[in-house]
Each structure stands twice: as C-alpha cells, then as structure tokens.
Write a protein that holds these residues in place. Structure first.
Motif, PDB file in Angstrom:
ATOM      1  N   GLN A   1      56.488 -11.610  28.593  1.00  0.00           N
ATOM      2  CA  GLN A   1      58.225 -11.601  28.194  1.00  0.00           C
ATOM      3  C   GLN A   1      58.637 -12.103  28.836  1.00  0.00           C
ATOM      4  OE1 GLN A   1      57.745  -8.153  25.483  1.00  0.00           O
ATOM      5  NE2 GLN A   1      58.168  -9.281  23.781  1.00  0.00           N
ATOM      6  N   ALA A   2      58.116 -10.687  30.473  1.00  0.00           N
ATOM      7  CA  ALA A   2      59.598 -10.940  31.754  1.00  0.00           C
ATOM      8  C   ALA A   2      59.292 -12.418  32.202  1.00  0.00           C
ATOM      9  CB  ALA A   2      58.905  -9.973  32.763  1.00  0.00           C
ATOM     10  N   TYR A   3      57.713 -13.637  32.147  1.00  0.00           N
ATOM     11  CA  TYR A   3      57.735 -14.810  32.634  1.00  0.00           C
ATOM     12  C   TYR A   3      58.869 -15.471  31.398  1.00  0.00           C
ATOM     13  CZ  TYR A   3      55.890 -19.240  33.500  1.00  0.00           C
ATOM     14  OH  TYR A   3      55.928 -20.423  33.424  1.00  0.00           O
ATOM     15  N   ALA A   4      58.726 -14.960  30.329  1.00  0.00           N
ATOM     16  CA  ALA A   4      59.104 -16.431  29.362  1.00  0.00           C
ATOM     17  C   ALA A   4      60.117 -16.360  28.966  1.00  0.00           C
ATOM     18  CB  ALA A   4      58.307 -15.792  28.134  1.00  0.00           C
ATOM     19  N   LYS A   5      60.944 -15.321  28.989  1.00  0.00           N
ATOM     20  CA  LYS A   5      62.470 -14.808  28.969  1.00  0.00           C
ATOM     21  C   LYS A   5      63.574 -15.579  29.405  1.00  0.00           C
ATOM     22  CE  LYS A   5      65.742 -11.759  26.666  1.00  0.00           C
ATOM     23  NZ  LYS A   5      66.183 -12.233  26.054  1.00  0.00           N
ATOM     24  N   PRO A   6      63.628 -16.295  30.797  1.00  0.00           N
ATOM     25  CA  PRO A   6      64.378 -16.951  31.521  1.00  0.00           C
ATOM     26  C   PRO A   6      64.546 -18.382  30.646  1.00  0.00           C
ATOM     27  CG  PRO A   6      63.487 -15.017  33.068  1.00  0.00           C
ATOM     28  CD  PRO A   6      62.564 -15.580  31.870  1.00  0.00           C
TER      29      PRO A   6
END
Length: 156
Positions: A71-76
């Motif tokens: 999620q941290a990778y994909a969110k931006p």
C-alpha cells in the motif's frame, strides 16, 4: 400463479444459485476485479481484495511486500491516477477439496513488459475470496535463459 409466489420462487432460485456458485468462476471474478482496480487506480478496491495477511511478490527479487508495505508503495501512484494494466490472456484455477483455498496461474499482457505470469493463492475469509499471495513474474524463454542468468549474476 400469483406475482408474490413467482417473486418468491425466483428469489429462492437465485438464492440457491448463489449458495452453490462455481468457486472457480468466483475466484476468476475476484482476479478480474483485482486487475481492473489496478488499471483504474482504485486503491481501496484493489487492496480490499487482499487477505489481511496477504503478500505481493513482484518481478524483482527484492519485492516481497506485506499488504501495508505494498500500500505504501502503490498509494502515491494511485493518488496520481496511475495504476498498472495487466490484461488476462489465459487463466487456470484450482480449488481445494474443502473449498477454502484456491491456487491459480494466469498469463497476462502488459504494454511495457509484454507477456507476464501471475500466480498465487486465495483464501475464503468470512465467506469471500481474498488474495493471500500474488506473485508477478516475467517468463523467460528457455532459449534466452543462459544470457538472462549471466546478466543477473553480473549485476551488483
């Protein structure tokens, strides 16, 4: 036959059909929704399909992400409306005898990477299929394997 009786029978038939839905089709639908949500950068829909303890394994050997890490990778990317598009070209699904787990392998097409393969496992969680593990790979033709291995080994 009265309208109420017809509606009741239709409702019962629909209920029976839902109770005995084809688990292979259900799993395939979840995977299609997964790819569609990624292509449309729909963060909540995409990550809502993962089991809480799910993992995503990417194409690089360093890419083994828990749901929170992924999620941290994909969110931006998703926040900018940039997902990733993988179009299914083939899929096989196997469901366990107890109907609680399913494994799959699928061939995918991607504009940048070409033919890719997704494999993984889904588990029923509270009656719904959730992705426990998704593993994305780039199949290497056997004729190119020696050269690819040499290049990987020469990379620091």
């Amino acid at each position: 036959m009265s309208l109420a009786r017809t509606l009741l029978q239709t409702g019962l038939l629909i209920g029976l059909h839902s109770a005995h839905a084809n688990p292979v089709e259900e799993v395939s639908t979840v995977l299609d929704r997964f790819h569609r949500a990624a292509a449309e950068a729909r963060f909540d829909d995409y990550f809502g399909l993962f089991a809480p303890d799910g993992v995503f394994i990417g194409t690089d050997a360093s890419e083994r992400w828990t749901v929170a890490e992924f999620q941290a990778y994909a969110k931006p990317h998703f926040d900018r409306g940039r997902g990733w598009t993988y179009t299914r070209t083939a899929r096989q699904v196997n469901v366990s005898a107890d109907g609680q787990h399913a494994s799959f392998d699928e061939l995918l097409d991607n504009a940048s990477l070409g033919v890719c393969r997704g494999t993984g496992v889904l588990r029923r969680v509270a009656g719904n299929w959730k992705i426990e593990q998704y593993h994305l790979t780039i199949p290497v033709p056997n004729a190119l394997a020696d050269e690819v291995v040499k290049r990987i080994r020469s990379t620091p």
